[in-house]
Every structure is written in structure tokens, then in C-alpha cells.
Design an enzyme around this catalytic site. Structure first.
Site, PDB file in Angstrom:
ATOM      1  N   ASN A 209      19.988 -36.726 -49.076  1.00  0.00           N
ATOM      2  CA  ASN A 209      20.442 -37.331 -47.754  1.00  0.00           C
ATOM      3  C   ASN A 209      19.359 -37.706 -48.199  1.00  0.00           C
ATOM      4  O   ASN A 209      18.257 -38.266 -48.705  1.00  0.00           O
ATOM      5  CB  ASN A 209      21.191 -36.709 -46.546  1.00  0.00           C
ATOM      6  N   LYS A 290      24.730 -30.569 -68.780  1.00  0.00           N
ATOM      7  CA  LYS A 290      24.647 -31.541 -68.198  1.00  0.00           C
ATOM      8  C   LYS A 290      26.443 -31.931 -68.546  1.00  0.00           C
ATOM      9  O   LYS A 290      26.853 -32.087 -69.590  1.00  0.00           O
ATOM     10  CB  LYS A 290      23.861 -32.234 -68.777  1.00  0.00           C
TER      11      LYS A 290
END
Ligand code: CTP
Length: 401
Positions: A209, A290
Site C-alpha cells: 500500500n 514466477k
């Protein structure tokens, strides 16, 4: 308006440039600075530079008459003028002279004459620094109330690596600034959480955030200024650790919870200030490899809730019969007071600090904040928009019970 008066004493170390870096930090922080130089230091940097950068006459000769207060006795008037006297850098010679009460140059004269708070930032070759004679003198000065900003290990001018490299300029400036605050939190142990937590999606990607960590770092710095023992548990941020603060780096919400539990296990009594912006949700599954593009237009994520860290540490402290006072923050975008009030009881807080994270002139990323402090008895106090360090002081002085 000046925040305070600092006399910087300079002695002839190769780290003499540091005195100008510290000056620059102090000026930015609003302090008025005067320089006092030993005779030898004048041969390394001209007094003209110190005068030009401070707009003040420099005291660089024991016979020089500078009238600051009508007495014409320069060392006495400089000594009286100072709120803080800091020697940056301090050589083995000046340290030993001061410890023995010798006052044959402007710096050692002020050291004897002033009753200002005193700081010393040694800088020298490691053999000299570790020499028992120098160490004995430093111990003596410490016992007499001088604060030593310890040198660090690093490259020394003599092409060796060892302890004796002068401390960081921010740390020296922090030590000076801290002299201007009362030690109202002395003996208290304070944990501050700061920054965002991040939740991994795969080994290279994570969700986080907008928290910069600035409010939490300001709280940690100010708690240290006010005399507390401080541990800062922080998520990923680009901020320098405040001087004298123990830092623990974490990534996820669960890491933050575990780090806090460890701190609670170590102490019987502490205050935890939850300034971190904690991720409420995390991807249900973290991929081990990934995630690759496969031409199918992307992928979806399913989120699950993270634990409420504050609630969990409250329960954990209770189970271990530890006394933990909790202070929370409320990051709100609407209905600030109502939303914040609900969190006090839910999280077992002494008080909550509510800020409006929608505004761009305060809170996330800004150096400023404007907050409302809501106490568990319903009392409400407003702290007007000011620098986060000032807001931190307003929050922390309410913990000096
Ligand atoms: N907090 C926490 N654990 C969480 C989320 C937040 O301990 N999982 C803490 C924060 O550090 C802060 C306080 O709780 O001190 C309030 O955080 P905030 O994000 O304002 O509220 P939430 O509890 O997450 O509730 P909501 O997001 O619904 O407003």
C-alpha cells in the site's frame, strides 16, 4: 524563529568536513549555530567558511574579543549563549585535554565554561581511539554527563579499516536535537510499527500500500529523543533508521505479528504504537515459481483476510500476563471519527490517532500530518497540521503517565 542555539566546537581531525555537514543539517532543522575553532583546525579549513555559512563571527583565538552579551569576555559569552555545545569532530587531543581540565584553546575553554548540554563526536585512527588512555578520558566525560556519539567502523584516512570513523551527520544532528526535549519517557520501552506490509504473489511480485513509513519513523525518533528505549518494526520503506533506535525489518502482516510477539516475550511492560499500514488481505496462494504470461489474457487472484495484528498481540500479551499498552492509528477516507471510535474498543486501545488518508497535503507520503486523538474515555483532541515529528511529540507526550 530559531529552535535553539548550538555552539559547534571544531578540532583538527581529517573529519573536519563533518562539522559543515552537521551545520547544514542543523540549519535545515531551524537551529542557530556558532563555531568555535582550535588553532590547528584553522589550518585545515579557513574560519571565513564557518563565518560565511553561519552569519556569525567565529571564536578562533583565545585572545579574540567578541561581544555577545556586553561582557567582552568571549569564552564566557559563548558559553552562556549555547543551549548545546557539541565538539564535531573531536580529536584524541581535545578529548584528553577537556577530561583533564586544560583550557588553552577556544574549544576546551568553552567546554569548561559552559553549563550547556555537551556532546562529543570523536574521529581518529582506530589505535588512538581504542587506546586505553583515550577510552579512560571518554569514560570520565560520560560519567560527567557528556554524550558521546560513538564513531563507527569504516575506512580511515590512514588507509586502514577500523573503528574511529566519525558518526553519520544525521546521527550527530539527532543527538544534538534530542537535547532540546525533556526525557519524559525515560525508562519506558516503546515499540513502533511503521510502513506498509507486503504480501507476495510469487517470488518476484508483491502487493502493498501507499504508506511511506514517515509517521512511524518520526514516532520512533521522537520516542528516542524523549528518553524511551525504542524498537521500530518496519515494512519496506526508504528511510534511514533514527539514531539509537533498534530496527527490525519485516515483510508480510504475519511477519509483523511474529516480530511483535517476540518483543512481547522479551519485556514485561511495554507500549506498542501501531503506525504501520497493515495489509488486511493476502493472496490465498503464493506461487513458488514466477507466474509467466501464457497469452490467455491474465489471471485472477483470490484474497483471504489477514489476522488483526493489534487484536492478536493484545490477546498474546494477556496470555503471557504481560502489561502492554496499545495505541492505534486509523487510516480513514470517510466518517473519520465514527470509524476510528469503533476501533478503540475492538482493538483494546488506550487511544487512537485518526488521520484522513484521502488528503494529499498530509498523511501518506507527506512530511506533515493532522490528526485527531480519540481516547478510550471518549475525549477528543485535535493536533493541527504540522510536521510529523511535531505530531509525534504530541502523541508521545500523552504516554508519559
Ligand atoms: N491493524 C492491525 N491489523 C490489521 C490491520 C490494521 O493491527 N490487519 C492496525 C493498524 O496498524 C492501525 C489500526 O489497526 O493501528 C487501524 O488500522 P486501519 O487500517 O485504519 O483499520 P483496519 O483495522 O484495517 O479496519 P478497516 O480497514 O476496515 O478500516
Amino acid at each position: 524563529m530559531s529552535k535553539g542555539k548550538v555552539v559547534l566546537g571544531v578540532s583538527a581531525s581529517i573529519a573536519i568536513y563533518k562539522s559543515l555537514e552537521v551545520l547544514s543539517k542543523l540549519k535545515k532543522r531551524g537551529f542557530d549555530v556558532r563555531f568555535v575553532l582550535t588553532k590547528e583546525s584553522k589550518e585545515l579549513i579557513s574560519p571565513v567558511i564557518f563565518k560565511a555559512l553561519t552569519n556569525h563571527e567565529v571564536y578562533d583565538d583565545v585572545m579574540k574579543e567578541l561581544d555577545l552579551d556586553g561582557t567582552n569576555i568571549t569564552h564566557v559569552s559563548f558559553a552562556k549563549w549555547a543551549d548545546v555545545f557539541a565538539i564535531v569532530p573531536a580529536t584524541a587531543n581535545i578529548i584528553s585535554k577537556i577530561s583533564c581540565g586544560i583550557a588553552d584553546d577556544p574549544v576546551s575553554l568553552i567546554a569548561l565554561a559552559t553549563d550547556a548540554k555537551k556532546i562529543i563526536a570523536p574521529a581518529m585512527n582506530s589505535h588512538m581511539y581504542l587506546n586505553p588512555i583515550v577510552q579512560e578520558h571518554l569514560e570520565k566525560l560520560k560519567s560527567l554527563g557528556w554524550f558521546i556519539v560513538e564513531p563507527v567502523e569504516g575506512e580511515l584516512a590512514c588507509n586502514t579499516v577500523g573503528v574511529g570513523h566519525i558518526a553519520d551527520e544525521n546521527h550527530i544532528a539527532d543527538s544534538i536535537e534530542s537535547c532540546f526535549y525533556p526525557d519524559i519517557l525515560k525508562g519506558k520501552k516503546i515499540i513502533v510499527t511503521a510502513g506498509p506490509t507486503s504480501e507476495a504473489i510469487d517470488p518476484v511480485r508483491y502487493l502493498t500500500n501507499r504508506s511511506s513509513g514517515k509517521m512511524g519513523f518520526a514516532l520512533a525518533k521522537m520516542a528516542k529523543y524523549l528518553g524511551a528505549g525504542v524498537t521500530l518494526i518496519t515494512g519496506r520503506v526508504c528511510l534511514e533508521t533514527p539514531f539509537g533506535v533498534r530496527r527490525v525489518d519485516v515483510s508480510s502482516t504475519l511477519d509483523m505479528l511474529n516480530a511483535l510477539k517476540k518483543e512481547i516475550e522479551r519485556e514485561n511492560e511495554l507500549t506498542v504504537i501501531m503506525a504501520a499500514a497493515i495489509a488486511d488481505f493476502k493472496p490465498e496462494k503464493r506461487e513458488d515459481k514466477k507466474i509467466k504470461k501464457d497469452g490467455n489474457g491474465g489471471f485472477g487472484l483470490h484474497f483471504i483476510e489477514n489476522p488483526d495484528v493489534t487484536v492478536e498481540i493484545g490477546k498474546y500479551a494477556k496470555s503471557l500476563k504481560k502489561t502492554v499498552k496499545l495505541v492505534g492509528f486509523a487510516a480513514e477516507t470517510h466518517d473519520l471519527l465514527e470509524n476510528a471510535k469503533k476501533k478503540i474498543e475492538k482493538k483494546g486501545l488506550e487511544f487512537i490517532v485518526a488521520n484522513d488518508v484521502k488528503r494529499s497535503d498530509i498523511a501518506f507520503g507527506s512530511d506533515y500530518n493532522e490528526v485527531v486523538i480519540i481516547h478510550k474515555n471518549g475525549e477528543i483532541e485535535r493536533v493541527e497540521r504540522s510536521e510529523k515529528l511535531k505530531v509525534a511529540y504530541e502523541i508521545l507526550r500523552r504516554l508519559a503517565w
